[in-house]
Design a protein around this motif. Structure first.
Motif, PDB file in Angstrom:
ATOM      1  N   TYR A 192      -9.030  -2.226  -0.538  1.00  0.00           N
ATOM      2  CA  TYR A 192      -7.976  -1.282  -0.193  1.00  0.00           C
ATOM      3  C   TYR A 192      -7.264  -0.748  -1.431  1.00  0.00           C
ATOM      4  O   TYR A 192      -6.555   0.240  -1.354  1.00  0.00           O
TER       5      TYR A 192
ATOM      6  N   ALA B 291      -4.218   2.749  -4.500  1.00  0.00           N
ATOM      7  CA  ALA B 291      -4.897   2.620  -3.211  1.00  0.00           C
ATOM      8  C   ALA B 291      -6.221   3.378  -3.254  1.00  0.00           C
ATOM      9  O   ALA B 291      -6.321   4.443  -3.863  1.00  0.00           O
TER      10      ALA B 291
ATOM     11  N   GLY C  94      -8.285   2.157   1.686  1.00  0.00           N
ATOM     12  CA  GLY C  94      -6.948   1.606   1.856  1.00  0.00           C
ATOM     13  C   GLY C  94      -5.987   2.623   2.458  1.00  0.00           C
ATOM     14  O   GLY C  94      -5.172   2.295   3.326  1.00  0.00           O
TER      15      GLY C  94
ATOM     16  N   LEU D 198       0.827  -1.214   0.000  1.00  0.00           N
ATOM     17  CA  LEU D 198       0.000   0.000   0.000  1.00  0.00           C
ATOM     18  C   LEU D 198       0.856   1.256   0.000  1.00  0.00           C
ATOM     19  O   LEU D 198       0.477   2.278  -0.582  1.00  0.00           O
TER      20      LEU D 198
ATOM     21  N   HIS E 139      -4.055   2.319   5.969  1.00  0.00           N
ATOM     22  CA  HIS E 139      -2.594   2.423   5.939  1.00  0.00           C
ATOM     23  C   HIS E 139      -2.104   3.504   6.900  1.00  0.00           C
ATOM     24  O   HIS E 139      -1.097   3.329   7.589  1.00  0.00           O
TER      25      HIS E 139
ATOM     26  N   LEU F 149      -5.519  -7.342  -1.027  1.00  0.00           N
ATOM     27  CA  LEU F 149      -5.858  -5.921  -0.875  1.00  0.00           C
ATOM     28  C   LEU F 149      -7.079  -5.551  -1.715  1.00  0.00           C
ATOM     29  O   LEU F 149      -7.915  -4.755  -1.284  1.00  0.00           O
TER      30      LEU F 149
END
Length: 83
Positions: free
Chosen positions: A44, A72, A76, A9, A80, A39
């Protein structure tokens, strides 16, 4: 979120190609594709056919993931940045 997911990410604040990610992270294809798939499943990241066209629907990255671009999502980025 795993350490691999976090690291991946970290590279996706801007649209990036599969080749760019592979070069930056130095991961084997299997690890990179499976982490991207996870992900994507968590929403995300989003998958793009080209830097301007998002791919929708059920996406299996093990088949054609090397041809796509990734970015992203807001969800996400929030995940993160809260770790």
């Amino acid at each position: 979120m795993s350490e691999d997911e976090f690291d991946l990410l970290d590279e996706l604040y801007f649209v990036q190609s599969y080749d760019y990610l592979k070069g930056e992270l130095g991961w084997e294809d299997g690890l990179l594709l499976s982490t991207l798939q996870q992900l994507l499943k968590m929403e995300y990241i989003k998958c793009l056919i080209n830097p301007d066209q998002e791919l929708h629907g059920d996406i299996d990255l093990t088949e054609a993931g090397k041809e796509y671009y990734f970015l992203a999502t807001k969800k996400g980025l929030l995940a993160h940045n809260t770790l």
